[in-house]
Design a protein around this motif. Structure first.
Motif, short mmCIF file in Angstrom:
data_model
loop_
_atom_site.label_atom_id
_atom_site.label_comp_id
_atom_site.label_asym_id
_atom_site.label_seq_id
_atom_site.Cartn_x
_atom_site.Cartn_y
_atom_site.Cartn_z
N THR A 337 0.84 -1.20 0.00
CA THR A 337 0.00 0.00 0.00
C THR A 337 0.87 1.24 0.00
N PHE A 338 0.45 2.22 -0.77
CA PHE A 338 1.08 3.54 -0.75
C PHE A 338 -0.01 4.58 -0.54
N ALA A 339 0.27 5.58 0.32
CA ALA A 339 -0.71 6.63 0.59
C ALA A 339 -0.01 7.96 0.70
N VAL A 340 -0.73 9.01 0.32
CA VAL A 340 -0.26 10.37 0.51
C VAL A 340 -1.40 11.17 1.13
N ASP A 341 -1.10 11.87 2.21
CA ASP A 341 -2.07 12.71 2.92
C ASP A 341 -1.60 14.16 2.88
N PHE A 355 -9.06 42.82 22.48
CA PHE A 355 -7.66 43.06 22.77
C PHE A 355 -6.74 41.96 22.20
N ALA A 356 -7.27 40.75 22.03
CA ALA A 356 -6.44 39.63 21.59
C ALA A 356 -6.32 39.62 20.07
N PHE A 357 -5.26 38.96 19.59
CA PHE A 357 -5.07 38.78 18.16
C PHE A 357 -6.15 37.85 17.63
N THR A 358 -6.90 38.31 16.64
CA THR A 358 -8.01 37.52 16.10
C THR A 358 -7.76 37.09 14.66
N GLY A 359 -6.53 37.25 14.18
CA GLY A 359 -6.21 36.78 12.84
C GLY A 359 -6.17 35.27 12.78
N ARG A 360 -6.18 34.73 11.58
CA ARG A 360 -6.20 33.28 11.38
C ARG A 360 -4.77 32.75 11.24
N ARG A 361 -4.47 31.71 11.99
CA ARG A 361 -3.17 31.05 11.91
C ARG A 361 -3.37 29.69 11.25
N ARG A 362 -2.30 29.15 10.63
CA ARG A 362 -2.44 27.91 9.90
C ARG A 362 -1.19 27.05 10.00
N ILE A 363 -1.39 25.75 9.83
CA ILE A 363 -0.30 24.77 9.79
C ILE A 363 -0.63 23.77 8.68
N GLU A 364 0.38 23.40 7.88
CA GLU A 364 0.19 22.42 6.82
C GLU A 364 1.13 21.23 7.02
N ASN A 365 0.66 20.08 6.57
CA ASN A 365 1.43 18.84 6.72
C ASN A 365 1.15 17.95 5.53
N THR A 366 2.20 17.30 5.01
CA THR A 366 2.06 16.30 3.95
C THR A 366 2.73 15.01 4.42
N GLY A 367 2.01 13.91 4.33
CA GLY A 367 2.55 12.63 4.77
C GLY A 367 2.60 11.62 3.65
N VAL A 381 2.66 -10.75 9.17
CA VAL A 381 3.68 -9.72 9.31
C VAL A 381 3.14 -8.42 8.73
N SER A 382 3.41 -7.31 9.41
CA SER A 382 3.02 -6.00 8.88
C SER A 382 4.14 -5.02 9.15
N ALA A 383 4.34 -4.09 8.22
CA ALA A 383 5.35 -3.06 8.37
C ALA A 383 4.88 -1.80 7.67
N ALA A 384 5.07 -0.66 8.34
CA ALA A 384 4.64 0.62 7.77
C ALA A 384 5.69 1.67 8.06
N LEU A 385 5.86 2.58 7.12
CA LEU A 385 6.82 3.68 7.25
C LEU A 385 6.14 4.95 6.72
N ARG A 386 6.28 6.03 7.46
CA ARG A 386 5.67 7.30 7.06
C ARG A 386 6.68 8.43 7.22
N HIS A 387 6.68 9.32 6.24
CA HIS A 387 7.52 10.52 6.30
C HIS A 387 6.61 11.74 6.24
#
Length: 637
Positions: A337-341, A355-367, A381-387
């Motif tokens: 199996t191969f997957a990309v997220d 008074f507080a910062f109300t702007g939008r913050r963001r984080i991105e991730n690719t796996g 047997v099972s084996a998985a590797l993710r980067h």
């Protein structure tokens, strides 16, 4: 796609043995990324399945309550937030999937299990131990996967209504249908109660009832557009409204740091989840392709006597492509199996003060995920590797390997080793809006690595199964809260020391004759942070559920006993707001329920929760509910 949730024909709902933990036809879906199911007997890790009829037998309304019966799980809940910890991990180390959708709040990095209500025909899978190699960040402790029934799993119309003490009024309705190449289901649930006081009865306090109303509407369906091509869609809306009490922040008060009646305080949480996907099968199903996109949109607000006091908005957009190829070499099956997220999370404070910062913050991730599985007659047997490629943090690679061997026809040995990762959440990076918690943008991800060994033993012609697992893991860079002088304002940091989690999990499932079934679980968990026992993690947790079923399933009764050992917690009873470590006493809860058929498709049921009226605290100074009772009717057509 709907085929994954179908029960095997060997697992008959009307059969005398109704315990899915005994049946060898039990399946797991969340244990792999290609959306194909795995027989639980072939899984190389630790897992528990709570089947649909087990939820019905125990008359579960909040899924969090059923999770108390799973080895290695600690549950602690207060108004507006119910947390679940697996194997001594933090609550935000547990990935929660609902119909395949990641449902955690991007702000807190965790999901409020108190908002997940049990729908007719639903089931739950729990994978214990690091699963980041399959699912990425957030799965250090494991995965909880809730699956509602499709139009093929449960057909026709069903509804239930119940009422009882503390102004309880609950209801659920569902309709499922299917035809040639399509299926659809629509469900709605309501859980409403006036509640009970959750402040200690000190100096006349502890009289304000803490009630809540929770509404859920969900739907799912699939259609086969062409040979081998299937489209699917899932949607869910959750609205939870309720009261809560604040702590006393007056240093001159004798109840300083304790929860006290706080008239006018309430919360409102609203969430929308959706998923669309397409699956194509080539080479007679040997080569599959699956493309999906999902969204989670969560808004949380708190109110005081003068109006809204705080709020946040978070959303997650996620896209995944998974392709898998399976082939056989003699009696051995192989799957590659191969997957990309790709995932983007965003968060915004909606602080009404201005008074507080109300702007939008963001984080991105690719796996990027690679997985290999081998299934033979006696071993697996099972084996998985993710980067993971992160835009804010350093890139990370996680792994998981496991093996299982059938020593005999009744004895199975298994072992697994894995690593996990958890990225800091928005509130840890950027803080709270009221100035009591200052964020730290230099935080780095937490990393975990551990192993486990286990044995599964069947006895008496598979009518009894016993499983035992030992696990050991270490967590590096654990995020903790520090209170530096002179202001003592809380701020997070990464520990330089190693935190440890180790323990033993035991589960037993038995069919006692043709009328009784028993499920029992026990866990001993030693979880330490820098040599100090972690909070809200009892060392000893046990549960047992005994169900009696009349012939032809005309009636049934279930007795559930749950024990939580003593635990530690932090109390903010010092004027500096530096926490003081306190002890939470152990407690035992006894629930009993029964049902009887009145006519074909109509049944009468009732239950009593906390039968012995135990007074206990899951979190310091928050008194948990006492005895409650309900009675209701259910109809199926």
């Amino acid at each position: 796609m709907p085929a994954w949730a179908q029960e095997s024909e060997e697992q008959d709902r009307e059969a005398p043995i109704r315990n899915s933990s005994v049946a060898k036809t039990e399946i797991l879906v969340s244990a792999r990324r290609d959306d194909a199911f795995t027989l639980r007997e072939n899984y190389t890790g630790s897992s528990t399945v709570i089947a649909d009829y087990q939820l019905e037998d125990r008359q579960v309304r909040d899924i969090a309550e059923a999770l108390r019966d799973v080895p290695g799980v600690a549950v602690s809940g207060v108004a507006g937030q119910t947390q679940v910890r697996l194997r001594g991990s933090e609550a935000n180390h547990v990935l929660v999937l609902v119909d395949g959708i990641e449902v955690s709040d991007p702000f807190a990095g965790e999901f409020d299990l108190g908002t997940l209500q049990a729908e007719p025909g639903a089931r739950v899978e729990v994978l214990r131990g690091p699963q980041s190699a399959l699912y990425g960040p957030d799965a250090i402790g494991g995965v909880i996967a809730y699956q509602s029934a499709s139009g093929r799993d449960l057909q026709g119309f069903s509804a239930r209504i119940e009422g009882g003490t503390q102004g309880t009024a609950n209801g659920a309705a569902r309709y499922g249908a299917n035809g040639q190449g399509w299926d659809a289901a629509l469900s709605a649930t309501v859980v409403s109660t006036d509640g009970q006081p959750n402040a200690r009865p000190i100096d006349g306090g502890g009289t304000r009832d803490i009630g809540r109303d929770s509404y859920t509407v969900s739907g799912k369906g699939s259609v086969e557009a062409a040979s081998g091509l299937t489209f699917r869609a899932v949607g869910r809306y959750i609205l939870t409204e309720g009261r809560f009490n604040n702590s006393d922040n007056d240093p001159a008060s004798p109840t300083f740091g304790f929860i006290v009646d706080s008239p006018g305080t309430r919360f409102e949480n609203e969430a929308v989840y959706a998923l669309v996907g397409a699956r194509y099968e080539a080479l007679d199903g040997a080569w599959t392709h699956d493309l999906s996109a999902q969204i989670a949109d969560i808004a949380r607000d708190t109110f005081g006597a003068a109006g809204r006091t705080n709020g946040s908005e978070g959303d997650r957009l996620k896209a995944s492509y998974v392709t898998a190829y399976g082939f056989d070499t003699g009696a051995v099956s192989h799957t590659v199996t191969f997957a990309v997220d790709w995932e983007r999370e965003r968060f915004r404070n909606t602080d009404p003060s201005g008074f507080a910062f109300t702007g939008r913050r963001r984080i991105e991730n690719t796996g990027l995920v690679g997985e290999y599985r081998l299934d033979a007659r006696r071993f697996d047997v099972s084996a998985a590797l993710r980067h993971d490629i992160n835009d804010r943090f350093a890139d990370e690679t996680t792994y998981r390997i496991g093996a299982g061997f059938d020593l005999t026809d009744t004895t199975r040995l298994r072992a697994a080793a894995a690593s996990g990762i958890k990225n800091p959440g928005f509130f840890e990076l950027f803080g709270f809006v009221d100035g009591r918690f200052i964020g730290n943008e230099d935080l780095r991800p937490e990393k975990s690595e551990g192993w486990e060994v286990g044995i599964d033993q069947s006895l008496f012609a598979d009518r009894v199964t016993v499983s035992a697992t030992y696990f050991d893991s270490e967590l590096e860079g654990e995020i903790f809260t520090t209170f530096p002088p002179p202001t003592f304002v809380a701020t997070p940091g990464n520990r330089d020391t190693v935190s440890t989690q180790k323990g033993v999990e035991i589960a037993l499932a038995a069919a006692l004759g043709r009328a009784f079934s028993l499920n029992a679980a026990y866990s001993h968990i030693d979880s330490e942070e820098d040599g100090t026992t972690e909070v809200r993690r009892p060392e000893d947790i046990a549960s047992a559920a005994l169900t009696w079923t009349a012939p032809d399933d005309a009636a049934s009764a279930t007795l559930v006993v749950r024990h939580n050992g003593a635990a530690l917690d932090d109390a903010f009873t010092d004027p500096s707001f530096v926490p003081v470590r306190v002890r939470l006493d152990d407690y035992t809860l006894v629930n009993i329920n029964a049902r009887v058929d009145l006519a074909e498709g109509i049944e009468l049921f009732g239950r009593v929760d906390n039968l012995l009226d135990e007074r206990y605290e899951q979190v310091f100074s928050f008194v948990s509910p006492g005895r409650s009772a309900v009675i209701g009717l259910e109809a199926r057509f």
